[in-house]
Structures are given as structure tokens and as C-alpha cells.
Design an enzyme around this catalytic site. Structure first.
Site, PDB file in Angstrom:
ATOM      1  N   ASP A   1      43.511  40.479  32.000  1.00  0.00           N
ATOM      2  CA  ASP A   1      43.784  39.923  30.567  1.00  0.00           C
ATOM      3  C   ASP A   1      45.289  40.732  30.250  1.00  0.00           C
ATOM      4  O   ASP A   1      45.459  41.789  30.266  1.00  0.00           O
ATOM      5  CB  ASP A   1      43.132  40.614  29.330  1.00  0.00           C
TER       6      ASP A   1
ATOM      7  N   GLU B   1      32.644  33.757  29.761  1.00  0.00           N
ATOM      8  CA  GLU B   1      31.482  33.505  30.864  1.00  0.00           C
ATOM      9  C   GLU B   1      30.320  33.643  30.043  1.00  0.00           C
ATOM     10  O   GLU B   1      30.150  34.630  29.239  1.00  0.00           O
ATOM     11  CB  GLU B   1      31.584  34.434  31.762  1.00  0.00           C
TER      12      GLU B   1
ATOM     13  N   THR C   1      32.990  31.710  39.755  1.00  0.00           N
ATOM     14  CA  THR C   1      33.992  32.488  40.197  1.00  0.00           C
ATOM     15  C   THR C   1      34.012  33.019  41.445  1.00  0.00           C
ATOM     16  O   THR C   1      32.867  33.051  42.264  1.00  0.00           O
ATOM     17  CB  THR C   1      34.244  33.528  39.168  1.00  0.00           C
TER      18      THR C   1
ATOM     19  N   GLU D   1      36.498  28.808  40.680  1.00  0.00           N
ATOM     20  CA  GLU D   1      37.614  29.435  40.332  1.00  0.00           C
ATOM     21  C   GLU D   1      37.834  30.750  41.452  1.00  0.00           C
ATOM     22  O   GLU D   1      37.071  31.161  41.852  1.00  0.00           O
ATOM     23  CB  GLU D   1      37.731  30.023  38.928  1.00  0.00           C
TER      24      GLU D   1
ATOM     25  N   LEU E   1      40.607  36.429  41.186  1.00  0.00           N
ATOM     26  CA  LEU E   1      41.851  37.402  41.238  1.00  0.00           C
ATOM     27  C   LEU E   1      43.054  36.555  41.829  1.00  0.00           C
ATOM     28  O   LEU E   1      42.735  35.848  42.701  1.00  0.00           O
ATOM     29  CB  LEU E   1      41.527  38.870  41.894  1.00  0.00           C
TER      30      LEU E   1
END
Length: 570
Positions: free
Chosen positions: A193, A277, A437, A475, A478
Site C-alpha cells: 500500500d 480479499e 495470489t 496474481e 509481490l
């Protein structure tokens, strides 16, 4: 034979322009370059001349091709032609031979702050240049967060779509598809973020008035990232329930962007918790509460969650189980063996109380997803968009018996129980996509003492989605720009689980993220080859070296466009 228009301009600009494969390709390139090439008005002046006989006359105007101003503009136009024609040839690369019909479409996440407070596009020139560069590389589209905290910021029911209207049109102009994320969470406090976007002001005011609207841990710590699912069906937000607020927001989005749905906007990812999520905020990084690889903490201590727990315990005939969550589950940064509840031998997670509590806790999360998806699928029915839900890749302590970090996040997954099949089955009932992810990670790259196993986790999820017959998308967790990560993504996206994928591939992959680092020459070169490999999918017959050579040429040709994106993104 006469030169075509592209080559005539190339000749005038003293540059070589490749010939497109087809007339359709040529017209597309010409049209695109025309939009980029807007030369300033050139003053074409004549001067008085005197002939040998003494008569005066006007000289012919300076030829446009000899005008230094126009010649520079022609050079710019030529660069546009060169980049776009090369891009078309590169993207098409081999389709006439039957390639490119399989593969995994690749999207790129846009910056979290693509729309800023005030509802305007942030770094507009950079966004435009970056989208052009991504399209040139063969990227399918972009993913953008549509923040509840920006759009419905001031008053309930008042929506300002400002910057998003502009961004969507920009994507359409570049021919990029859009995955729009209904971001009902706060930005700030999680991994990656880079900015802070709180929940709408009026929602935060309501939470201030009733702190139990926020997720709460056993120490009374409140979390403002997302409204507690315990009050999903209570009219606690100015007379509306949270689920009604989410539904109204999605309906307003649909009505505003209906002309783009199914064509430019192809997917709606519905946010269902922190970081968008489907999970509890069990590992908050804000204020140093949690650090990797801690087990996290249960989030069931607001009055709405405790009321539900009490009712469930009474229905079970064990009212004494309904007053609190586990009191021996340790702290956020403990490891499983540090706690009585999560330890492998005699841990409470594996007893009758543990089974009751974890069943209730995980079912509350499933019901939350079920409620919101019911609204989403109804609202976007017959619009041509797909619906997706993101599930977190919690891979640390995966090798332990209890899988403690998954349990605190709401995924009832242990050595003796598959926690991802119920999630996949819930998504299947709504025809939604399971977005997962940590696809880029390998087991040996992670701390082995924390028993991290991202590859094994991805494999388990792939099997669960296969069993439930839901599409799986991915996805990276990182930012990674190295070929080693790219190879892992390609391998995982082909879903070769146990050597047999049944012909399945991921339905899409979203790459984290559009930023200046992506456009650095070395990273961009690797990314271009990666996109090509993903698009080819299982039908690929080229080795990495061959793809790299193609990418080298393409990167060289499109260098001005990419340099512009890199500079403007800073």
C-alpha cells in the site's frame, strides 16, 4: 512499384518503417499515428524575387519536406508508425501459423492512486503513456481499483465517478480491457500500500459512533480497513446495511459505465475484505501489529460477531463456547508451536471446541461472500462482464499441521481438512472466478523454518477449483521483474497439476504493478518476452532465447514510447 504511404512518410522523415502484413494493419497504424502526429501550423511564406529581365514575382513556398519544423514532426510521426506497426507485428507474431489461440490473457494492475482525492486522474500524461506502452507489448488490459472511499466519499448515495470516467475512456482509446475492482476497503496498512485512502467519511463517522462496526481482536484493537462482516445485514450505515451499500455502489457503477460493460470493462472483481480479499484482517501491518511470518489473530470480538457466536454455541448445545473466541491462540507474531491452540500435539484446533469455533468462523466468511455475490451477479446479469473474487495466498506455516495463519484469516484449511473446496464451491454457485495470489513464489525462496510452501498451496487451490469447476485466475503477491519469477508464473498458469491439467489454463493473470520500475529497459525487455510467452500458452514452441531475441528488437523499436512512460511515472 510505388511506395505505400507509410514508407513515403518514412522516407521524408529519413527513417525506415516496416511494412505491415496486411492492408488492415497498415490502416490501423496510419490512424493511430495520425492521432499522435499533430504538427503546429507551419508558416509557408513566399518572398519577392527579381528575374534577369527586371520583372518581379513570388517565389514558390518552401517545400514542406524541406521545412525543419515539419521534418521534425515527420520524425515523430515516423516513430509513432514504427512503434505501432512493430507492435502489431509483434503481437500478431505467428498467429497465421496457428499460434496465439490459447494462452493466458495478461492484465497489469494500475497504481493504487490512479485517481486522487478530488476525483481526477493522477499523473494523466504518465497514465496515457504507460497504457500506450502496455498495449504495444501485447498486454490484454489493466486492473484498476475503484475506491468506495473516493467515489461515495462525502455523503451516502452521492457518487462522483470523475477520474474513473476519464480512465475508462483512456483504456478504451488504447484498446485495453479493464478489470474493475469494487474496492470497499481502506487503502493503507497492507503489503504494497503506497498511499492512504480511508473508507468514506460518513462511514468512518458511523464507526466512530459505534466502534463495534470495525473488526476487533481479543485485546480490543479495532481495525478500520473494512466493516465487520458481523453487521452485514444490520442497518448500521445511515439506515442501510453494509451489503446494501455495496450493492447500491455496484448498481451506480453499472449505470454509469453501461456503455463500456462487456466490451472495455470485461471483469468486476468484488472486494470482500482487507486488501480486497475474501478474508479477515488477521495480519494487519499497520503500526507494527503483525510481522511476517506471524500467525495473526482471530477477528471476532466486536459485539455483532460475538452475538452470532453465542447463537451458534447455543444451537450446538454448548452455550459455554459462545462467550469468546480461543483464549490460548497466542499473539499476532507467535508461531504455531508457541501456542496451546495451534500446536501440533494436543492443540485446541484439533479438538471438539476448535472444530466448532473454526467451522463457525469460516462459515461466517463464506456467508459474507455468498451475500455480496448474490447482489453482484444480479446487478451485472446480462452485461457481458465476468465476476471474480480474490482469495489470499497465505503460504507461511503451510507445512504445519494446524495451518494457523490460514485459520485466523478465515480459511479452515488444516492437514486433515481442505479449506479451499468450500470457497470454490461457493464461487461456483454464482459462476464467479477464483482469483488467487502468490503465483510467482517458489517454496525454496521462502523461510524454510516457517514451513512456507506457496507452490504446494497453489497446487491445492488448482485442484480445488478443478473439483468445483470454477475458473482460476492469478496474481503475483509481490513485485517481481526477473525471469525466474516469470517462468514460475508461466508454469503455474498452465495448471499442470500432477502432470495433468485436463487442458485447463488460468483464465487470466494480473501482473503487479504498473510503476517506473516496470519500464526500466532491462525489466521492460524481460516483461515483453514474458507477455509473449503467456499469450502463447501451452501451444508455445519457442524457447526463451528465441522469445528474448524477438523482444530485444521490439524493445529497441519502441524505446521512445517506453522511456516517456518511465519518466512520467516517476
Amino acid at each position: 512499384m510505388a511506395l505505400n504511404m507509410t514508407h513515403q512518410i518514412g522516407t521524408l522523415a529519413a527513417a525506415t518503417v516496416p511494412v505491415p502484413n496486411s492492408s488492415a494493419g497498415e490502416s490501423t497504424a496510419a490512424m493511430s499515428a495520425a492521432t499522435l502526429w499533430k504538427p503546429p501550423a507551419v508558416s509557408l511564406k513566399c518572398k519577392v524575387t527579381r528575374t534577369e529581365g527586371g520583372a518581379e514575382g513570388l517565389s514558390p513556398p518552401l517545400s514542406p519536406c524541406r521545412s525543419p519544423v515539419l521534418r521534425a514532426d515527420l520524425s515523430a510521426a515516423c516513430q509513432a508508425f514504427t512503434a505501432e506497426v512493430a507492435a502489431e507485428e509483434y503481437i500478431a507474431g505467428g498467429k497465421e501459423k496457428g499460434e496465439g489461440k490459447e494462452g493466458v490473457p495478461l492484465f497489469v494492475m494500475m497504481p493504487l492512486d490512479s485517481v486522487k482525492t478530488g476525483n481526477a486522474v493522477n499523473r494523466k500524461k504518465a497514465m496515457n503513456a504507460a497504457m500506450a506502452a502496455l498495449k504495444s507489448a501485447g498486454v490484454e488490459g489493466v486492473m484498476m481499483d475503484v475506491w468506495w472511499g473516493l467515489v461515495e466519499r462525502e455523503k451516502p448515495g452521492e457518487y462522483n465517478w470523475g477520474g474513473y470516467v476519464e480512465l475508462m475512456e483512456m483504456a478504451k482509446k488504447h484498446g485495453l480491457k479493464v478489470q474493475a475492482v469494487m474496492s470497499f476497503h481502506q487503502c493503507g496498512g497492507n503489503v504494497g500500500d503506497s498511499c492512504t485512502i480511508p473508507l468514506p467519511k460518513w462511514v468512518v463517522e458511523e464507526i466512530d459512533n459505534d466502534p463495534d462496526l470495525a473488526y476487533t481482536d481479543q485485546w480490543g484493537r479495532r481495525n478500520y480497513e473494512y466493516i465487520s462482516l458481523g453487521c452485514d445485514t444490520s442497518p448500521v450505515l445511515k439506515g442501510r446495511t453494509p451489503v446494501q451499500c455495496y450493492a447500491d455502489f455496484m448498481r451506480a457503477f453499472r449505470d454509469t459505465f453501461k456503455h463500456l460493460l462487456g466490451d472495455t470493462i470485461v471483469e468486476i472483481q468484488v472486494g470482500m475484505g482487507p486488501a480486497g480479499e475474501l478474508r479477515y484482517p488477521s495480519y494487519p501491518e499497520q503500526n507494527g501489529t503483525w510481522n511476517f511470518p506471524g500467525i495473526g489473530g482471530f477477528q471476532c470480538y466486536d459485539k455483532y460477531m460475538l452475538s452470532s457466536l453465542k447463537a451458534a454455541a447455543e444451537a450446538e448445545g454448548k452455550p459455554e463456547w459462545g462467550s469468546t473466541g480461543p483464549t490460548d491462540a497466542g499473539h499476532y507474531n507467535n508461531w504455531p508451536e508457541d501456542t496451546q491452540f495451534f500446536r501440533k500435539e494436543g492443540g485446541g484446533w484439533d479438538g471438539p471446541y476448535g472444530e466448532f469455533f473454526l467451522t463457525w468462523y469460516s462459515q461466517m466468511l463464506l456467508d459474507h461472500g455468498d451475500r455480496i455475490l448474490s447482489s453482484a451477479t444480479s446487478i451485472f446479469d446480462n452485461t457481458g462482464v465476468k465476476i471474480s473474487v480474490k482469495v489470499a495466498g497465505i503460504h507461511w506455516h503451510y507445512g504445519s499441521r494446524s495451518h494457523a495463519p490460514e485459520l485466523t484469516a478465515g480459511y479452515y484449511n488444516t492437514r486433515f481438512r481442505d479449506g479451499y473446496i468450500p470457497i470454490a464451491q461457493m464461487l461456483a454457485r454464482h459462476g464467479a472466478i477464483f482469483n488467487f495470489t502468490c503465483i510467482e513464489m517458489r517454496d525454496h525462496e521462502q523461510p524454510q523454518d516457517a514451513l512456507c510452501a506457496p507452490e504446494k498451496l497453489v497446487k491445492q487451490v488448482a485442484l480445488a477449483t478443478q473439483k468445483a469447476q470454477v475458473p482460476l485466475a492469478g496474481e503475483n503477491a509481490l513485485p517481481r521483474y526477473d525471469e525466474y519469477a516469470h517462468e514460475q508464473i508461466i508454469r503455474a498458469s498452465q495448471l499442470d497439476v500432477d502432470g495433468d491439467s485436463g487442458g485447463r489454463e488460468m483464465c487470466a493473470f494480473t501482473y503487479l504493478r504498473m510503476n517506473p520500475h516496470l519500464f526500466e529497459p532491462n525489466n521492460w525487455r524481460k516483461f515483453v518476452g514474458f507477455v509473449k510467452k503467456m499469450k502463447e500458452g501451452k501451444s508455445a514452441h519457442k524457447c526463451w532465447e528465441e522469445v528474448e531475441r524477438e523482444a530485444e528488437h521490439f524493445v529497441h523499436v519502441t524505446q521512445p514510447l517506453v522511456q516517456e512512460a518511465a519518466v512520467l511515472m516517476h
